[in-house]
Scaffold this motif. Structure first.
Motif, PDB file in Angstrom:
ATOM      1  N   ALA A   1      -5.019 -10.699  44.724  1.00 40.80           N
ATOM      2  CA  ALA A   1      -4.673  -9.764  45.798  1.00 40.80           C
ATOM      3  C   ALA A   1      -5.744  -9.742  46.879  1.00 40.80           C
ATOM      4  O   ALA A   1      -6.896 -10.117  46.664  1.00 40.80           O
ATOM      5  CB  ALA A   1      -4.485  -8.357  45.226  1.00 40.80           C
TER       6      ALA A   1
ATOM      7  N   ARG B   1      -5.637  -6.719  48.835  1.00 43.50           N
ATOM      8  CA  ARG B   1      -5.776  -5.279  49.055  1.00 43.50           C
ATOM      9  C   ARG B   1      -5.329  -4.543  47.792  1.00 43.50           C
ATOM     10  O   ARG B   1      -4.360  -4.937  47.145  1.00 43.50           O
ATOM     11  CB  ARG B   1      -4.926  -4.837  50.244  1.00 43.50           C
ATOM     12  CG  ARG B   1      -5.139  -3.378  50.658  1.00 43.50           C
ATOM     13  CD  ARG B   1      -4.394  -3.092  51.964  1.00 43.50           C
ATOM     14  NE  ARG B   1      -4.700  -1.757  52.476  1.00 43.50           N
ATOM     15  CZ  ARG B   1      -4.043  -0.659  52.118  1.00 43.50           C
ATOM     16  NH1 ARG B   1      -3.023  -0.747  51.256  1.00 43.50           N
ATOM     17  NH2 ARG B   1      -4.371   0.511  52.614  1.00 43.50           N
ATOM     18  N   CYS B   2      -6.031  -3.475  47.445  1.00 41.74           N
ATOM     19  CA  CYS B   2      -5.696  -2.668  46.274  1.00 41.74           C
ATOM     20  C   CYS B   2      -5.762  -1.191  46.665  1.00 41.74           C
ATOM     21  O   CYS B   2      -6.725  -0.747  47.300  1.00 41.74           O
ATOM     22  CB  CYS B   2      -6.665  -2.955  45.124  1.00 41.74           C
ATOM     23  SG  CYS B   2      -6.403  -1.911  43.659  1.00 41.74           S
ATOM     24  N   ARG B   3      -4.740  -0.454  46.269  1.00 39.56           N
ATOM     25  CA  ARG B   3      -4.667   0.971  46.590  1.00 39.56           C
ATOM     26  C   ARG B   3      -4.533   1.774  45.300  1.00 39.56           C
ATOM     27  O   ARG B   3      -3.710   1.443  44.447  1.00 39.56           O
ATOM     28  CB  ARG B   3      -3.465   1.251  47.490  1.00 39.56           C
ATOM     29  CG  ARG B   3      -3.230   2.729  47.799  1.00 39.56           C
ATOM     30  CD  ARG B   3      -2.076   2.881  48.785  1.00 39.56           C
ATOM     31  NE  ARG B   3      -1.809   4.282  49.090  1.00 39.56           N
ATOM     32  CZ  ARG B   3      -0.900   5.022  48.463  1.00 39.56           C
ATOM     33  NH1 ARG B   3      -0.172   4.478  47.492  1.00 39.56           N
ATOM     34  NH2 ARG B   3      -0.712   6.283  48.786  1.00 39.56           N
TER      35      ARG B   3
ATOM     36  N   ILE C   1     -11.764  -7.849  47.829  1.00 40.42           N
ATOM     37  CA  ILE C   1     -10.472  -7.165  47.884  1.00 40.42           C
ATOM     38  C   ILE C   1     -10.671  -5.826  48.594  1.00 40.42           C
ATOM     39  O   ILE C   1     -11.546  -5.042  48.219  1.00 40.42           O
ATOM     40  CB  ILE C   1      -9.909  -6.939  46.472  1.00 40.42           C
ATOM     41  CG1 ILE C   1      -9.733  -8.276  45.744  1.00 40.42           C
ATOM     42  CG2 ILE C   1      -8.575  -6.200  46.531  1.00 40.42           C
ATOM     43  CD1 ILE C   1      -9.313  -8.134  44.288  1.00 40.42           C
TER      44      ILE C   1
ATOM     45  N   GLY D   1       3.705  -7.349  45.768  1.00 42.85           N
ATOM     46  CA  GLY D   1       2.585  -7.121  44.880  1.00 42.85           C
ATOM     47  C   GLY D   1       2.995  -6.524  43.555  1.00 42.85           C
ATOM     48  O   GLY D   1       4.125  -6.694  43.097  1.00 42.85           O
TER      49      GLY D   1
ATOM     50  N   THR E   1      -1.766  -0.073  43.008  1.00 44.44           N
ATOM     51  CA  THR E   1      -0.869  -1.032  43.659  1.00 44.44           C
ATOM     52  C   THR E   1      -1.696  -2.084  44.370  1.00 44.44           C
ATOM     53  O   THR E   1      -2.698  -1.760  45.019  1.00 44.44           O
ATOM     54  CB  THR E   1       0.052  -0.333  44.681  1.00 44.44           C
ATOM     55  OG1 THR E   1       0.757   0.724  44.035  1.00 44.44           O
ATOM     56  CG2 THR E   1       1.052  -1.313  45.266  1.00 44.44           C
ATOM     57  N   ASP E   2      -1.288  -3.350  44.235  1.00 45.70           N
ATOM     58  CA  ASP E   2      -1.954  -4.421  44.974  1.00 45.70           C
ATOM     59  C   ASP E   2      -0.905  -5.299  45.645  1.00 45.70           C
ATOM     60  O   ASP E   2       0.290  -5.180  45.372  1.00 45.70           O
ATOM     61  CB  ASP E   2      -2.845  -5.253  44.039  1.00 45.70           C
ATOM     62  CG  ASP E   2      -2.056  -5.983  42.969  1.00 45.70           C
ATOM     63  OD1 ASP E   2      -2.134  -5.574  41.799  1.00 45.70           O
ATOM     64  OD2 ASP E   2      -1.333  -6.949  43.295  1.00 45.70           O
ATOM     65  N   ASP E   3      -1.375  -6.186  46.513  1.00 47.10           N
ATOM     66  CA  ASP E   3      -0.452  -7.075  47.207  1.00 47.10           C
ATOM     67  C   ASP E   3      -0.492  -8.487  46.651  1.00 47.10           C
ATOM     68  O   ASP E   3      -0.139  -9.440  47.339  1.00 47.10           O
ATOM     69  CB  ASP E   3      -0.765  -7.111  48.714  1.00 47.10           C
ATOM     70  CG  ASP E   3      -2.193  -7.601  48.986  1.00 47.10           C
ATOM     71  OD1 ASP E   3      -2.550  -7.736  50.161  1.00 47.10           O
ATOM     72  OD2 ASP E   3      -2.934  -7.842  48.002  1.00 47.10           O
TER      73      ASP E   3
ATOM     74  N   LEU F   1     -14.094  -4.271  43.382  1.00 47.28           N
ATOM     75  CA  LEU F   1     -13.138  -4.766  44.371  1.00 47.28           C
ATOM     76  C   LEU F   1     -13.850  -5.321  45.596  1.00 47.28           C
ATOM     77  O   LEU F   1     -13.480  -6.376  46.120  1.00 47.28           O
ATOM     78  CB  LEU F   1     -12.180  -3.644  44.777  1.00 47.28           C
ATOM     79  CG  LEU F   1     -11.201  -3.170  43.694  1.00 47.28           C
ATOM     80  CD1 LEU F   1     -10.493  -1.899  44.139  1.00 47.28           C
ATOM     81  CD2 LEU F   1     -10.172  -4.253  43.367  1.00 47.28           C
TER      82      LEU F   1
ATOM     83  N   VAL G   1      -6.470  -6.408  38.484  1.00 49.72           N
ATOM     84  CA  VAL G   1      -6.384  -6.799  39.896  1.00 49.72           C
ATOM     85  C   VAL G   1      -7.440  -7.849  40.210  1.00 49.72           C
ATOM     86  O   VAL G   1      -7.157  -8.877  40.838  1.00 49.72           O
ATOM     87  CB  VAL G   1      -6.558  -5.567  40.804  1.00 49.72           C
ATOM     88  CG1 VAL G   1      -6.702  -5.996  42.265  1.00 49.72           C
ATOM     89  CG2 VAL G   1      -5.374  -4.622  40.659  1.00 49.72           C
TER      90      VAL G   1
ATOM     91  N   SER H   1      -4.712 -10.945  39.820  1.00 46.73           N
ATOM     92  CA  SER H   1      -3.675 -10.705  40.822  1.00 46.73           C
ATOM     93  C   SER H   1      -3.727 -11.636  42.015  1.00 46.73           C
ATOM     94  O   SER H   1      -2.704 -11.922  42.626  1.00 46.73           O
ATOM     95  CB  SER H   1      -3.777  -9.256  41.325  1.00 46.73           C
ATOM     96  OG  SER H   1      -4.908  -9.104  42.161  1.00 46.73           O
TER      97      SER H   1
END
Length: 358
Positions: free
Chosen positions: A297, A299-301, A261, A350, A312-314, A256, A291, A295
């Motif tokens: 994205a 940000r990835c959580r 990310i 996301g 979860t990503d945005d 990431l 991701v 994705s």
């Protein structure tokens, strides 16, 4: 797929600017000029729409358009523009905008820039040589502005394609690095043991007749070493499986970060039962791979509790085809462990991947 079938509609919207040459062709007093003008402008519009359909298909399939076709498409449009000029007159110059735009999508950058410059100058220069025509500075500026805008779009598409390729390479390297780590550990573990086993077995073979008792001792050592090596391999594999969740989180952090990310990962996974760590490790690996690859994205959580792992990503999530290939195996693993896999949009924005094991 549904949107792909109607891409021609989006391209056809831009044909509204062909209204002026169509109007002039329709108002022509000569039947030949009217018929020629209407037919040529209509053919021009059809070629332009087909061009967009071809370009979209090539972009999503990754199949390059042959070089001859890349030059032929703007060439055909330019030829149709020249051919319709005697029938509709000065309004045919407006069709040069389409030729310039098409050139940026199909030609190498330098020829596209030269073509756009020539076409932008045409509405100013050509009227000096054609009686009754007036220089159109506004049209020249429009051609320049449209060319500049499409140049920006082409640059954006190129950069996005390069970024996607880089992210896929990063994800591939992260997986390959983890596999290489396991192979290296097994090599270090077994290299010495198997070498000793081979030497002792060879020695026992030579001592069978010369010193049977000594040969029996060597064979016993071979058996002991073999059993110990088997235990070591099992322990290493078990340790790899149990520690894979932590290893995958470390790999996820690296992947990431390398992809630009922002990563929000748990610091401790000791609360997760050992029998669930392999599955959760696979979830982290597949989820982060999606991701990074698909994705877009920022940000990835990753949230991990004893019964659940959630990523979860945005971004916008994987495409339908990527999801079908990448998540099918993960769903099978979750169901085999008595759990379930759910995917969908995140509450705010996301994509969310969640595996829960009761």
């Amino acid at each position: 797929m549904g949107r792909g079938r109607f891409v021609w509609v989006w391209a056809a919207i831009w044909l509204v600017y062909l209204g002026e040459p169509l109007r002039d062709a329709w108002r022509s007093d000569d039947a030949w000029a009217r018929d020629l003008g209407l037919a040529t402008v209509a053919l021009f519009g059809v070629v332009f729409v087909i061009f967009f359909v071809i370009m979209r298909k090539a972009r999503f399939t990754g199949q390059p358009i042959p070089l001859v076709a890349r030059w032929a498409i703007p060439g055909v449009l330019l030829a149709l523009t020249i051919g319709v000029a005697p029938a509709v007159g000065e309004s045919a110059l407006g069709m040069l905008t389409y030729v310039a735009v098409t050139g940026f999508f199909t030609l190498p950058m330098r020829p596209a820039l030269v073509l756009a410059a020539v076409l932008a100058a045409t509405p100013i220069v050509l009227p000096h040589f054609v009686g009754g025509w007036e220089p159109q500075y506004g049209l020249a500026f429009s051609i320049f502005l449209a060319s500049f805008a499409v140049w920006g779009v082409v640059q954006l598409i190129t950069r996005n394609a390069q970024l996607t390729a880089a992210r896929e390479e990063i994800a591939r390297l992260a997986v390959a690095d983890e596999r290489n780590r396991l192979a290296r550990d097994l090599h270090d573990l077994l290299g010495h043991s198997l070498t000793v086993v081979a030497v002792k077995a060879e020695l026992a073979g030579r001592l069978v007749k010369l010193a049977p008792e000594r040969a029996e001792e060597e064979i016993a050592d071979v058996e002991r070493l073999a059993r110990q090596s088997l235990r070591d391999v099992r322990a290493a594999v078990a340790g790899y499986a149990e520690a894979s969740l932590a290893a995958e989180l470390a790999g996820a952090q690296a992947a990431l970060t390398a992809a630009g990310i922002e990563a929000d990962l748990p610091d401790d996974v000791e609360s997760v039962p050992a029998d669930r760590r392999p599955l959760f490790g696979w979830v982290v690996r597949e989820g982060v791979t999606n991701v990074v690859r698909h994705s877009g994205a920022k940000r990835c959580r990753i949230r991990i509790v004893p019964s659940e792992v959630e990523i979860t990503d945005d971004g916008h999530g994987p495409s339908e085809g990527a999801a079908g290939r990448g998540l099918a195996g993960l769903r099978e693993r979750a169901e085999a462990a008595g759990g379930s896999l759910t995917i969908g949009h995140a509450p705010d924005q996301g994509f969310t991947l969640r595996v829960r094991v009761p």
